[in-house]
Design a protein around this motif. Structure first.
Motif: not given
Length: 222
Positions: A16-20, A46-48, A57-58
């Protein structure tokens, strides 16, 4: 089994962090939705929300993976002070410039932080974090400036807090301008020249052989 579950959760968080990071850099933070990030990571919203409270926060978690270079560099000032705090200041500034110039991920994330963020309501926490980091950097610079002045028995022509703010603005401006066009100038060479002129203007003996030797470019640096 429990250990595997924790490892899977950490792997999903990293995806998720890589994608963001990729999407924030490509299209800006405000234009990137949590749905976009979930799709790019091959997971769900939901995973986020399992890992992050909201987009801010992300974003801050993404920044935490690659601490802002100036913050990371300035942590060195005062933690293990050398015999000359002025040499410490120059070494940490050089480290900051080399980190941005030489590390692709650091450069990309820092570019997002300075060029791809709009401080709209949903990113208020991002702005607050940015201000906290800036204030921490300036406080550490101020301590370093005061210690260097004492070491060299120098009466600064302005308060250490103002001198630190000026140095922070100089380095921050160099980074932002270099990120706009990395081919425009040599960040480390030009940056250190500008910093040394600034420090000499404050009365510091920059150019002393001992200081120059302590601040020499490390092998493999730009």
């Amino acid at each position: 089994m429990v250990r595997r579950t924790k490892e899977d959760a950490q792997a999903t968080r990293a995806l998720l962090l890589d994608a963001a990071e990729r999407l924030f850099h490509a299209q800006g933070v405000s234009r990137t939705s949590l749905h976009d990030i979930a799709v790019a990571a091959g997971t769900t919203r939901g995973a986020i929300y399992w890992h992050f409270k909201d987009k801010a926060d992300l974003f801050n978690a993404m920044m935490d993976r690659v601490t802002l270079p100036l913050e990371e560099s300035l942590r060195l000032v005062g933690e293990e002070p050398s015999a000359d705090p002025l040499a410490d200041i120059r070494l940490t500034v050089r480290h900051c410039l080399q980190l941005v110039a030489g590390d692709e991920r650091v450069r990309r994330v820092f570019d997002i932080a300075v060029h791809q963020v709009e401080y709209v309501d949903e990113l208020r926490a991002v702005k607050e974090q940015h201000i906290a980091v800036r204030n921490g950097c300036q406080e550490q610079m101020e301590s370093g400036m005061a210690a260097a002045a004492d070491c060299h028995r120098l009466a600064l022509p302005l308060p250490a807090s103002v001198a630190a703010r000026g140095l922070h603005a100089l380095v921050d401006g160099l980074l932002q301008n270099w990120l706009l066009d990395p081919r425009g100038f040599d960040l480390v060479a030009c940056g250190m020249q500008a910093v040394d002129v600034y420090l000499r203007g404050l009365g510091f003996p920059v150019g002393d052989p001992a200081i120059a030797g302590a601040s020499a470019v490390q092998p493999g640096a730009q």
